[in-house]
Motif scaffolding. Structure first.
Motif, PDB file in Angstrom:
ATOM      1  N   ALA A   1      -3.614   7.950   9.920  1.00 44.05           N
ATOM      2  CA  ALA A   1      -4.346   6.922  10.673  1.00 44.05           C
ATOM      3  C   ALA A   1      -4.014   5.533  10.141  1.00 44.05           C
ATOM      4  O   ALA A   1      -3.849   4.588  10.921  1.00 44.05           O
ATOM      5  CB  ALA A   1      -5.844   7.177  10.598  1.00 44.05           C
ATOM      6  N   MET A   2      -3.883   5.404   8.830  1.00 37.26           N
ATOM      7  CA  MET A   2      -3.508   4.101   8.259  1.00 37.26           C
ATOM      8  C   MET A   2      -2.102   3.708   8.697  1.00 37.26           C
ATOM      9  O   MET A   2      -1.843   2.544   8.992  1.00 37.26           O
ATOM     10  CB  MET A   2      -3.596   4.135   6.729  1.00 37.26           C
ATOM     11  N   ILE A   3      -1.201   4.688   8.749  1.00 38.17           N
ATOM     12  CA  ILE A   3       0.167   4.408   9.199  1.00 38.17           C
ATOM     13  C   ILE A   3       0.143   3.928  10.641  1.00 38.17           C
ATOM     14  O   ILE A   3       0.778   2.936  10.983  1.00 38.17           O
ATOM     15  CB  ILE A   3       1.049   5.666   9.047  1.00 38.17           C
ATOM     16  N   ALA A   4      -0.621   4.605  11.483  1.00 35.99           N
ATOM     17  CA  ALA A   4      -0.683   4.244  12.906  1.00 35.99           C
ATOM     18  C   ALA A   4      -1.253   2.849  13.120  1.00 35.99           C
ATOM     19  O   ALA A   4      -0.946   2.188  14.110  1.00 35.99           O
ATOM     20  CB  ALA A   4      -1.514   5.281  13.669  1.00 35.99           C
ATOM     21  N   LYS A   5      -2.072   2.366  12.170  1.00 34.38           N
ATOM     22  CA  LYS A   5      -2.642   1.018  12.267  1.00 34.38           C
ATOM     23  C   LYS A   5      -1.832   0.002  11.454  1.00 34.38           C
ATOM     24  O   LYS A   5      -2.270  -1.122  11.256  1.00 34.38           O
ATOM     25  CB  LYS A   5      -4.102   1.033  11.797  1.00 34.38           C
ATOM     26  N   ASN A   6      -0.651   0.417  10.988  1.00 31.40           N
ATOM     27  CA  ASN A   6       0.239  -0.421  10.179  1.00 31.40           C
ATOM     28  C   ASN A   6      -0.448  -0.903   8.899  1.00 31.40           C
ATOM     29  O   ASN A   6      -0.257  -2.027   8.458  1.00 31.40           O
ATOM     30  CB  ASN A   6       0.784  -1.604  10.984  1.00 31.40           C
ATOM     31  N   GLU A   7      -1.236  -0.019   8.293  1.00 28.17           N
ATOM     32  CA  GLU A   7      -1.963  -0.349   7.070  1.00 28.17           C
ATOM     33  C   GLU A   7      -1.423   0.396   5.849  1.00 28.17           C
ATOM     34  O   GLU A   7      -2.046   0.392   4.802  1.00 28.17           O
ATOM     35  CB  GLU A   7      -3.450  -0.040   7.251  1.00 28.17           C
ATOM     36  N   MET A   8      -0.272   1.047   6.000  1.00 27.66           N
ATOM     37  CA  MET A   8       0.368   1.748   4.885  1.00 27.66           C
ATOM     38  C   MET A   8       1.830   1.316   4.877  1.00 27.66           C
ATOM     39  O   MET A   8       2.463   1.239   5.924  1.00 27.66           O
ATOM     40  CB  MET A   8       0.257   3.266   5.056  1.00 27.66           C
TER      41      MET A   8
ATOM     42  N   ASP B   1       8.194   8.105  10.853  1.00 27.23           N
ATOM     43  CA  ASP B   1       9.387   7.805  11.656  1.00 27.23           C
ATOM     44  C   ASP B   1       9.063   6.854  12.807  1.00 27.23           C
ATOM     45  O   ASP B   1       9.796   5.902  13.052  1.00 27.23           O
ATOM     46  CB  ASP B   1       9.994   9.096  12.212  1.00 27.23           C
ATOM     47  N   VAL B   2       7.963   7.095  13.491  1.00 28.67           N
ATOM     48  CA  VAL B   2       7.582   6.255  14.634  1.00 28.67           C
ATOM     49  C   VAL B   2       7.359   4.809  14.207  1.00 28.67           C
ATOM     50  O   VAL B   2       7.796   3.874  14.877  1.00 28.67           O
ATOM     51  CB  VAL B   2       6.312   6.816  15.329  1.00 28.67           C
ATOM     52  N   TYR B   3       6.696   4.614  13.063  1.00 26.57           N
ATOM     53  CA  TYR B   3       6.325   3.266  12.625  1.00 26.57           C
ATOM     54  C   TYR B   3       7.232   2.701  11.528  1.00 26.57           C
ATOM     55  O   TYR B   3       6.915   1.690  10.924  1.00 26.57           O
ATOM     56  CB  TYR B   3       4.853   3.262  12.169  1.00 26.57           C
ATOM     57  N   SER B   4       8.368   3.353  11.299  1.00 26.49           N
ATOM     58  CA  SER B   4       9.361   2.888  10.318  1.00 26.49           C
ATOM     59  C   SER B   4       8.758   2.670   8.927  1.00 26.49           C
ATOM     60  O   SER B   4       9.004   1.656   8.273  1.00 26.49           O
ATOM     61  CB  SER B   4      10.050   1.606  10.804  1.00 26.49           C
ATOM     62  N   ILE B   5       7.979   3.628   8.497  1.00 29.53           N
ATOM     63  CA  ILE B   5       7.390   3.577   7.160  1.00 29.53           C
ATOM     64  C   ILE B   5       8.302   4.348   6.215  1.00 29.53           C
ATOM     65  O   ILE B   5       8.593   5.527   6.448  1.00 29.53           O
ATOM     66  CB  ILE B   5       5.963   4.188   7.147  1.00 29.53           C
TER      67      ILE B   5
ATOM     68  N   GLN C   1       3.118 -11.411  10.642  1.00 27.07           N
ATOM     69  CA  GLN C   1       3.296 -11.556  12.084  1.00 27.07           C
ATOM     70  C   GLN C   1       2.093 -10.987  12.852  1.00 27.07           C
ATOM     71  O   GLN C   1       1.814 -11.406  13.951  1.00 27.07           O
ATOM     72  CB  GLN C   1       4.568 -10.839  12.546  1.00 27.07           C
ATOM     73  N   GLU C   2       1.383 -10.048  12.261  1.00 34.10           N
ATOM     74  CA  GLU C   2       0.232  -9.424  12.933  1.00 34.10           C
ATOM     75  C   GLU C   2      -0.982 -10.347  12.955  1.00 34.10           C
ATOM     76  O   GLU C   2      -1.884 -10.144  13.733  1.00 34.10           O
ATOM     77  CB  GLU C   2      -0.127  -8.119  12.230  1.00 34.10           C
TER      78      GLU C   2
ATOM     79  N   LYS D   1       0.855  -1.183   0.000  1.00 37.57           N
ATOM     80  CA  LYS D   1       0.000   0.000   0.000  1.00 37.57           C
ATOM     81  C   LYS D   1       0.893   1.236   0.000  1.00 37.57           C
ATOM     82  O   LYS D   1       1.717   1.408   0.901  1.00 37.57           O
ATOM     83  CB  LYS D   1      -0.917  -0.008   1.207  1.00 37.57           C
ATOM     84  N   ILE D   2       0.708   2.074  -1.015  1.00 37.06           N
ATOM     85  CA  ILE D   2       1.557   3.242  -1.210  1.00 37.06           C
ATOM     86  C   ILE D   2       0.707   4.499  -1.216  1.00 37.06           C
ATOM     87  O   ILE D   2      -0.258   4.610  -1.985  1.00 37.06           O
ATOM     88  CB  ILE D   2       2.331   3.130  -2.535  1.00 37.06           C
ATOM     89  N   ALA D   3       1.069   5.473  -0.371  1.00 34.05           N
ATOM     90  CA  ALA D   3       0.387   6.763  -0.340  1.00 34.05           C
ATOM     91  C   ALA D   3       1.143   7.742  -1.226  1.00 34.05           C
ATOM     92  O   ALA D   3       2.372   7.824  -1.179  1.00 34.05           O
ATOM     93  CB  ALA D   3       0.319   7.298   1.088  1.00 34.05           C
ATOM     94  N   LEU D   4       0.396   8.495  -2.027  1.00 37.27           N
ATOM     95  CA  LEU D   4       0.955   9.496  -2.924  1.00 37.27           C
ATOM     96  C   LEU D   4       0.337  10.845  -2.580  1.00 37.27           C
ATOM     97  O   LEU D   4      -0.886  11.006  -2.629  1.00 37.27           O
ATOM     98  CB  LEU D   4       0.645   9.125  -4.377  1.00 37.27           C
TER      99      LEU D   4
END
Length: 135
Positions: A65-72, A99-103, A133-134, A2-5
């Motif tokens: 929000a997607m990043i925080a839920k590991n969906e991006m 940075d927090v979620y290593s995206i 793993q999730e 999943k890629i955000a542009l």
């Protein structure tokens, strides 16, 4: 993946040209974008793009929000560092979440090219491992 542009107004032409240039790579992934950026990419490439609100209307926060839920899995954000943005706190929050979620995050075309070429080589396989793993 999943890629955000995302692109600020003065960078929209650049991101559309970038996606056009790498369309053979992007076509194999799920694309997400803020409002107008997503529309312009769809019109230029015919690729399917899930569109959020424009950045100032909450699109940056929706991607965050997607990043925080590991969906991006990756963010390509062509920023305009020379123009003040009214939603600068949202932009800073989005970058902080990456940075927090290593995206992986590219804020300019040079870094975006490195990420997309790495994506094509399979360098981001670790993201699929994290998703497994999730479960």
């Amino acid at each position: 993946m999943k890629i955000a542009l995302i692109a600020h107004d003065k960078k929209k032409v650049d991101i559309v040209q970038f996606v056009e240039a790498y369309q053979p790579i992007f076509k194999d992934h799920e694309l997400f974008a803020t409002g107008t950026t997503g529309l312009r990419i769809q019109e230029a490439t015919g690729l399917s793009v899930h569109r959020f609100q424009s950045g100032p209307l909450g699109g940056d926060q929706e991607i965050g929000a997607m990043i925080a839920k590991n969906e991006m899995d990756m963010v390509i954000f062509f920023r305009d560092p020379l123009t003040a943005q009214p939603h600068e706190p949202d932009i800073a929050a989005l970058i902080r979440l990456c940075d927090v979620y290593s995206i992986p995050l590219a804020t300019n075309m040079g870094t975006a090219e490195v990420l997309v070429r790495g994506l094509d080589r399979g360098d981001f396989h670790w993201r699929t491992i994290i998703h497994k793993q999730e479960r």
